[in-house]
Design an enzyme around this catalytic site. Sequence first.
Site, short mmCIF file in Angstrom:
data_model
loop_
_atom_site.label_atom_id
_atom_site.label_comp_id
_atom_site.label_asym_id
_atom_site.label_seq_id
_atom_site.Cartn_x
_atom_site.Cartn_y
_atom_site.Cartn_z
CG HIS A 184 1.23 4.84 4.66
ND1 HIS A 184 0.37 5.38 5.57
CD2 HIS A 184 0.86 3.55 4.50
CE1 HIS A 184 -0.49 4.45 5.96
NE2 HIS A 184 -0.22 3.33 5.33
CG HIS B 210 -5.69 -1.15 9.16
ND1 HIS B 210 -6.07 -0.11 8.34
CD2 HIS B 210 -5.38 -0.61 10.35
CE1 HIS B 210 -6.01 1.02 9.01
NE2 HIS B 210 -5.58 0.75 10.23
CG HIS C 223 -8.15 4.57 0.01
ND1 HIS C 223 -8.42 4.49 1.35
CD2 HIS C 223 -9.30 4.98 -0.57
CE1 HIS C 223 -9.68 4.83 1.58
NE2 HIS C 223 -10.23 5.14 0.43
NE ARG D 15 -7.65 12.12 5.17
CZ ARG D 15 -8.38 11.41 6.05
NH1 ARG D 15 -7.86 10.37 6.67
NH2 ARG D 15 -9.62 11.75 6.29
CG ASN E 292 -1.86 1.10 1.30
OD1 ASN E 292 -1.51 2.23 0.99
ND2 ASN E 292 -3.09 0.83 1.68
NE ARG F 200 -9.39 9.59 2.96
CZ ARG F 200 -10.05 8.98 3.97
NH1 ARG F 200 -9.68 7.78 4.36
NH2 ARG F 200 -11.05 9.58 4.57
CD GLU G 221 -7.23 0.28 0.58
OE1 GLU G 221 -7.49 1.33 1.19
OE2 GLU G 221 -6.32 -0.48 0.89
CB THR H 210 -18.91 -1.67 16.53
OG1 THR H 210 -19.15 -3.02 16.19
CG2 THR H 210 -20.18 -0.98 16.92
CD GLU I 120 -7.34 -5.66 2.68
OE1 GLU I 120 -7.36 -5.54 1.43
OE2 GLU I 120 -6.70 -4.90 3.43
N1 PXP Z 1 -5.89 -2.61 3.73
C1 PXP Z 1 -6.78 -1.58 3.75
C2 PXP Z 1 -8.16 -1.83 3.25
C3 PXP Z 1 -6.39 -0.32 4.22
O1 PXP Z 1 -7.28 0.70 4.22
C4 PXP Z 1 -5.08 -0.13 4.66
C5 PXP Z 1 -4.65 1.20 5.21
O2 PXP Z 1 -4.53 2.16 4.26
C6 PXP Z 1 -4.19 -1.21 4.59
C7 PXP Z 1 -4.63 -2.44 4.15
C8 PXP Z 1 -2.75 -1.07 4.99
O3 PXP Z 1 -2.65 -0.75 6.33
P1 PXP Z 1 -1.23 -0.33 6.91
O4 PXP Z 1 -0.84 0.92 6.21
O5 PXP Z 1 -1.50 -0.16 8.36
O6 PXP Z 1 -0.28 -1.44 6.60
#
Ligand code: PXP
Length: 246
Positions: A10, A196, A47, A53, A7, A49, A74, A105, A155
């Site tokens: 970041h 995540h 992703h 962002r 991903n 968004r 995503e 939740t 996922e």
């Molecule tokens: N999977 C999904 C659906 C996510 O939204 C994210 C976070 O952007 C990740 C995986 C990756 O999470 P992390 O950046 O904490 O490894």
Amino acid sequence: MLKLGVNIDHVATIREARYRGLLHGEPDPVAAALVCERAGCHGITAHLREDRRHIQDRDIWELRKRIKTRLNFEMANSPEIVEIALKLKPEIVCLVPERRQEVTTEGGLDVDTNLSALTETRKKLTDAGIEVSLFIAPDPRQVEASARTGSQFIELHTGAFAEHFHDKKGQEIELDRLISAAKQAHELGLQVNAGHGLNYENLKTLYRVPHLVELNIGHSIVSRSVFVGLDKAVGEMLELMSDYLG
Ligand code: PXP
């Protein structure tokens, strides 16, 4: 073999911290994706968004053009982004919650409550030749509802597992929930991804979860790359992942 989707959101977050609103800036998430591919990852996750962002529209089109592995797009189930996905044609879309009312939740998509809207989008994406994954908490009601949408993948949200990793009892509870959800999904014919909060420390414990196909990992890889470089950070994660037995 367990696959790794990196991903790269970041990387874009760091760029936006300095160059927001400009058409240039560093670090470039597309260049980062190409390094990850050269290091052996199996796919790139990004992703787009609704609030833009981190990843921008130009990034996603450039990724589509330049990456050689699979693009995991995503997105929220919103009309604007669905239109983009249908034109972009990623290999797979992972539907994720962005608004409060779409979130269970535990933080995943509330598929049970939004069943008809998600099924409708799933059908549009399937018709365009795009696979669909739903990002859900390891909750039996959500797994069952995911199968009813006709999606090929779920996922599993590993955020709670990661959060409780250092608390033995909490970790056990979260791991058991992930194990049950993975078994249930497999029995329902769903393929199981997870992501995540996964990192170099908690990954091996996650391997008690069966049927995992792909992990989507971003933050820990980008963080480690500050010290060792992105190619090495990806290589180390792949090395850890080669121990998964299924
Ligand atoms: N999977 C999904 C659906 C996510 O939204 C994210 C976070 O952007 C990740 C995986 C990756 O999470 P992390 O950046 O904490 O490894």
